[in-house]
Design an enzyme around this catalytic site. Structure first.
Site, PDB file in Angstrom:
ATOM      1  CG  MET A   1      -1.206  11.911  -1.968  1.00 45.33           C
ATOM      2  SD  MET A   1      -1.624  10.584  -0.832  1.00 45.33           S
ATOM      3  CE  MET A   1      -3.245  11.125  -0.248  1.00 45.33           C
ATOM      4  CB  SER A   2       2.092  10.419  -7.465  1.00 42.50           C
ATOM      5  OG  SER A   2       1.055  10.679  -8.392  1.00 42.50           O
TER       6      SER A   2
ATOM      7  CB  ALA B   1      -5.805   8.242  -8.931  1.00 43.18           C
TER       8      ALA B   1
ATOM      9  CG  HIS C   1       3.294   6.916  -4.312  1.00 44.01           C
ATOM     10  ND1 HIS C   1       3.114   5.586  -4.575  1.00 44.01           N
ATOM     11  CD2 HIS C   1       2.440   7.594  -5.120  1.00 44.01           C
ATOM     12  CE1 HIS C   1       2.194   5.455  -5.515  1.00 44.01           C
ATOM     13  NE2 HIS C   1       1.763   6.655  -5.866  1.00 44.01           N
TER      14      HIS C   1
ATOM     15  CE1 TYR D   1       2.006   6.351  -0.324  1.00 42.82           C
ATOM     16  CE2 TYR D   1       1.472   8.231  -1.700  1.00 42.82           C
ATOM     17  CZ  TYR D   1       1.380   6.874  -1.424  1.00 42.82           C
ATOM     18  OH  TYR D   1       0.673   6.051  -2.253  1.00 42.82           O
TER      19      TYR D   1
END
Ligand code: HPA
Length: 280
Positions: A211-212, A113, A83, A85
């Site tokens: 977030m992906s 997710a 990721h 992040y």
């Protein structure tokens, strides 16, 4: 990732899985790993043995390429992704996506997710991604050392291929599974969103947040791959529910929806293969 690195990773795959030619790549996100157990004739290659493949870190994610058969089709599953992040590098998945393309993969199925921005799409639901909002406004192609034949200005219309989306809806109907649809907003994380950010995303037209995925989709389109995107909804987004958000909650809901996710992926493979037959 240099062309040399991609050549090297391709050679490792060709040596470890001689004679196999996966045409479908699948990136398994949180909650989707159950599908990996349904792969037969599987051969595993650790990302560590594949130059340019990601170094993975988050709990619940592995770090191997599994080549084998799912739903009767040759597939290459990425178990674990990197990721942005984790370190801020947007091109973390570049080597992997380009290597799969070099190996003959034509379609990339990206799974994740996500939080729901729509109360009619509850935790446990599956959502077909129709489009995305790149809220991070960063690109894995920015500053990329492009090879001579590659396009810098990638067309992102129909990034999530309409024919594959129609196929996925047909398969879902056939197996009696309700497949929601919506726009996925990419937020950098790793903190969850504020309620104000979620109100903003709803106004912008997003149905899910995560977030992906978006960097891989840009890389895949750049590499000429057709993309199908699927989200597993693990929670209502911040401020829409009284529950506090946590990665543990994501994994707990994911465990419940995993059977549906696996069933869908398995049933999809032969149909995607058939569509690909018409999209050489
Ligand atoms: N926000 C961001 N990423 C997520 C969420 C969320 O609510 N749920 C699962 N991944």
């Amino acid at each position: 990732m240099s062309d040399n690195g991609i050549d090297h990773a391709q050679r490792v795959i060709a040596q470890r899985v001689p004679g196999r030619a996966p045409r479908i790549g699948i990136v398994l996100g949180s909650g989707w790993n159950g599908a990996a157990d349904h792969v037969t004739d599987a051969i595993e290659i650790a990302y560590a043995d594949l130059p340019g493949f990601p170094a993975v870190g988050v709990a619940g994610h592995g770090g191997t390429l599994r080549v084998g058969r799912l739903g009767g089709c040759e597939v290459a599953l990425m178990i674990g992704r990197e990721h942005v992040y984790e370190h801020g590098r947007t091109n973390a998945m570049a080597g992997a996506v380009r290597t799969l393309a070099r190996c003959g993969v034509r379609t990339l199925v990206v799974t994740n997710a996500a939080g729901s921005l729509d109360t009619t799409m509850p935790p446990g639901a599956l959502m077909l991604i129709t489009d995305h909002l790149n809220m991070v406004q960063r690109s894995p192609l920015a500053g990329d050392a492009l090879s001579q034949n590659s396009e810098r200005f990638v067309d992102m219309r129909d990034a999530y291929a309409p024919d594959l989306r129609a196929t996925a809806q047909g398969v879902a109907r056939h197996i009696g599974l309700s497949l929601h649809e919506g726009v996925y907003a990419w937020m950098l994380g790793p903190q969850f969103e504020t309620p104000a950010e979620i109100r903003m995303l709803r106004q912008l037209g997003a149905q899910a947040v995560g977030m992906s995925t978006v960097p891989e989709v840009i890389l895949a389109r750049h590499a000429g791959l057709a993309v199908l995107g699927l989200s597993m909804i693990t929670n209502l987004a911040a401020g829409m529910d009284t529950l506090a958000l946590s990665h543990a909650q994501t994994l707990a809901v994911a465990a419940h929806a995993a059977a549906d996710a696996t069933r869908l992926l398995e049933a999809l493979m032969p149909e995607l293969d058939a569509v690909q037959g018409g999209n050489p």
